[in-house]
Design a protein around this motif. Structure first.
Motif, PDB file in Angstrom:
ATOM      1  N   ALA A   1       0.756  -1.121  -0.008  1.00  0.00           N
ATOM      2  CA  ALA A   1       0.177   0.265  -0.062  1.00  0.00           C
ATOM      3  C   ALA A   1       1.003   1.472   0.021  1.00  0.00           C
ATOM      4  N   GLY A   2       2.226   1.368   0.222  1.00  0.00           N
ATOM      5  CA  GLY A   2       3.213   2.337   0.131  1.00  0.00           C
ATOM      6  C   GLY A   2       3.564   2.530  -1.337  1.00  0.00           C
ATOM      7  N   LEU A   3       3.117   1.647  -2.243  1.00  0.00           N
ATOM      8  CA  LEU A   3       3.456   1.560  -3.662  1.00  0.00           C
ATOM      9  C   LEU A   3       2.321   2.035  -4.440  1.00  0.00           C
ATOM     10  N   ARG A   4       0.948   1.371  -3.849  1.00  0.00           N
ATOM     11  CA  ARG A   4      -0.135   1.738  -4.577  1.00  0.00           C
ATOM     12  C   ARG A   4      -1.142   1.508  -3.702  1.00  0.00           C
ATOM     13  N   ASN A  28      -5.425   1.407  -2.755  1.00  0.00           N
ATOM     14  CA  ASN A  28      -6.634   0.615  -3.371  1.00  0.00           C
ATOM     15  C   ASN A  28      -7.691   1.205  -2.451  1.00  0.00           C
ATOM     16  N   PRO A  29      -9.020   0.993  -3.064  1.00  0.00           N
ATOM     17  CA  PRO A  29     -10.090   1.304  -2.466  1.00  0.00           C
ATOM     18  C   PRO A  29     -10.430   0.990  -0.976  1.00  0.00           C
ATOM     19  N   GLY A  30     -10.639   1.491   0.156  1.00  0.00           N
ATOM     20  CA  GLY A  30     -10.670   1.296   1.259  1.00  0.00           C
ATOM     21  C   GLY A  30      -9.553   1.367   2.102  1.00  0.00           C
ATOM     22  N   TRP A  31      -8.537   1.775   1.590  1.00  0.00           N
ATOM     23  CA  TRP A  31      -7.215   1.690   2.168  1.00  0.00           C
ATOM     24  C   TRP A  31      -6.364   3.183   2.166  1.00  0.00           C
ATOM     25  N   GLY A  32      -7.417   3.933   1.848  1.00  0.00           N
ATOM     26  CA  GLY A  32      -6.961   5.544   1.754  1.00  0.00           C
ATOM     27  C   GLY A  32      -6.048   6.103   2.834  1.00  0.00           C
ATOM     28  N   ALA A  33      -6.481   6.054   4.113  1.00  0.00           N
ATOM     29  CA  ALA A  33      -5.606   6.532   5.147  1.00  0.00           C
ATOM     30  C   ALA A  33      -4.607   5.664   5.439  1.00  0.00           C
ATOM     31  N   TYR A  34      -4.434   4.226   5.344  1.00  0.00           N
ATOM     32  CA  TYR A  34      -3.304   3.401   5.695  1.00  0.00           C
ATOM     33  C   TYR A  34      -2.397   3.706   4.546  1.00  0.00           C
ATOM     34  N   ALA A  35      -2.926   3.752   3.132  1.00  0.00           N
ATOM     35  CA  ALA A  35      -1.869   4.042   2.188  1.00  0.00           C
ATOM     36  C   ALA A  35      -1.238   5.251   2.071  1.00  0.00           C
ATOM     37  N   ALA A  36      -1.808   6.069   2.707  1.00  0.00           N
ATOM     38  CA  ALA A  36      -1.085   7.529   2.793  1.00  0.00           C
ATOM     39  C   ALA A  36      -0.103   7.775   3.872  1.00  0.00           C
ATOM     40  N   SER A  37      -0.402   7.065   4.694  1.00  0.00           N
ATOM     41  CA  SER A  37       0.728   6.744   5.834  1.00  0.00           C
ATOM     42  C   SER A  37       1.990   5.969   5.199  1.00  0.00           C
ATOM     43  N   LYS A  38       1.777   5.012   4.719  1.00  0.00           N
ATOM     44  CA  LYS A  38       2.964   4.148   4.034  1.00  0.00           C
ATOM     45  C   LYS A  38       3.458   4.882   2.929  1.00  0.00           C
ATOM     46  N   PHE A  39       2.665   5.649   2.168  1.00  0.00           N
ATOM     47  CA  PHE A  39       3.491   6.466   1.060  1.00  0.00           C
ATOM     48  C   PHE A  39       4.519   7.405   1.900  1.00  0.00           C
ATOM     49  N   GLY A  40       3.926   8.110   2.949  1.00  0.00           N
ATOM     50  CA  GLY A  40       4.711   9.050   3.588  1.00  0.00           C
ATOM     51  C   GLY A  40       5.755   8.459   4.270  1.00  0.00           C
ATOM     52  N   LEU A  41       5.640   7.101   4.644  1.00  0.00           N
ATOM     53  CA  LEU A  41       6.708   6.349   5.466  1.00  0.00           C
ATOM     54  C   LEU A  41       7.653   6.009   4.245  1.00  0.00           C
ATOM     55  N   ARG A  42       7.335   5.994   3.073  1.00  0.00           N
ATOM     56  CA  ARG A  42       8.381   5.547   1.837  1.00  0.00           C
ATOM     57  C   ARG A  42       9.254   6.807   1.721  1.00  0.00           C
ATOM     58  N   ALA A  43       8.514   8.219   1.627  1.00  0.00           N
ATOM     59  CA  ALA A  43       9.282   9.455   1.526  1.00  0.00           C
ATOM     60  C   ALA A  43      10.014   9.682   2.873  1.00  0.00           C
TER      61      ALA A  43
END
Length: 234
Positions: A139-142, A144-159
């Motif tokens: 989720a830190g790379l892509r 998916n529906p229903g994972w918005g907050a989690y994915a945002a946190s993991k995209f941030g973690l990658r950055a």
């Protein structure tokens, strides 16, 4: 229960957050033969089974979002060879149904707490030319529906990992992006999705833990910056 942050051997020291169960416990088992372990969890009680299983390890119980407590716990660590950020939460739901509290809690646990603990431990990591391992997610790379907050946190973690790698060139920083892992947390997610749990769909915690160990043991002439794992389709 021992909670000292000082290693009792000449082995390199590794701190693993979220080490009481699941992937964190598996990583602890993989690193134990070669490292003096500091095992992180919210409470001393949660760590008791792992401390019995790995008697050479020490407990490091602290709520990672209680930053005063984290600062006190980190103050006793003078040298740290490996920091594995494994603790995190997965509070899922659509953006339409999300709340400020959900976004705040997810970003706090998965990103802000990671950044603050790393900042506090930078002197200890610099002293050892250490290695920071960030357990991220697919989720830190892509997203998916229903994972918005989690994915945002993991995209941030990658950055965060990318910035840390550039700002601290003496350290190695590895972002690990596994697909879904067969853990208790995964069972809860699958139940929330309203479908049956099939362990064959997922990576095992032991496989991901082995990858973490391989990254840590990579010779110093190489920098494993990003690792992506996916379950084999069955």
């Amino acid at each position: 229960m021992a909670t000292s942050a000082k290693p009792d051997t000449d082995r390199p020291t590794a701190l693993i957050t979220g080490a009481s169960r699941g992937l964190g416990a598996a990583i602890a088992r993989e690193l134990a033969p070669a490292h003096q372990l500091l095992l992180g969890a919210r409470t001393p009680q949660a760590l008791e089974p792992m401390l019995r299983e790995l008697p050479g390890s020490a407990g490091w119980p602290v709520d990672l979002t209680d930053y005063d407590a984290v600062a006190r716990a980190a103050a006793g660590i003078e040298r740290l060879d490996v920091l594995v950020h494994n603790a995190g939460i997965a509070d899922l739901g659509t953006i339409a149904d999300s709340s400020v509290a959900q976004w705040r809690n997810t970003l706090e646990a998965n990103l802000i707490a990671v950044a603050e603990l790393t900042r506090l431990l930078l002197p200890a990591l610099r002293a050892a030319n250490g290695h920071v391992v960030l357990i991220n997610s697919g989720a830190g790379l892509r997203a998916n529906p229903g994972w918005g907050a989690y994915a945002a946190s993991k995209f941030g973690l990658r950055a965060f990992g990318d910035a840390l790698r550039l700002e601290e060139p003496a350290l190695r920083v590895t972002s690990v992006h596994p697909g879904r892992i067969g853990t208790d947390m995964q069972r809860e997610i699958i139940a929330g999705e309203g479908r049956a749990y099939d362990p064959d769909e997922f990576l095992t915690a032991e496989t991901v833990a082995r990858v973490v160990r391989n990254a840590v043991e990579t010779p110093r002439d190489a920098h494993p910056t990003e690792i992506v794992l996916r379950p084999i389709a069955r």
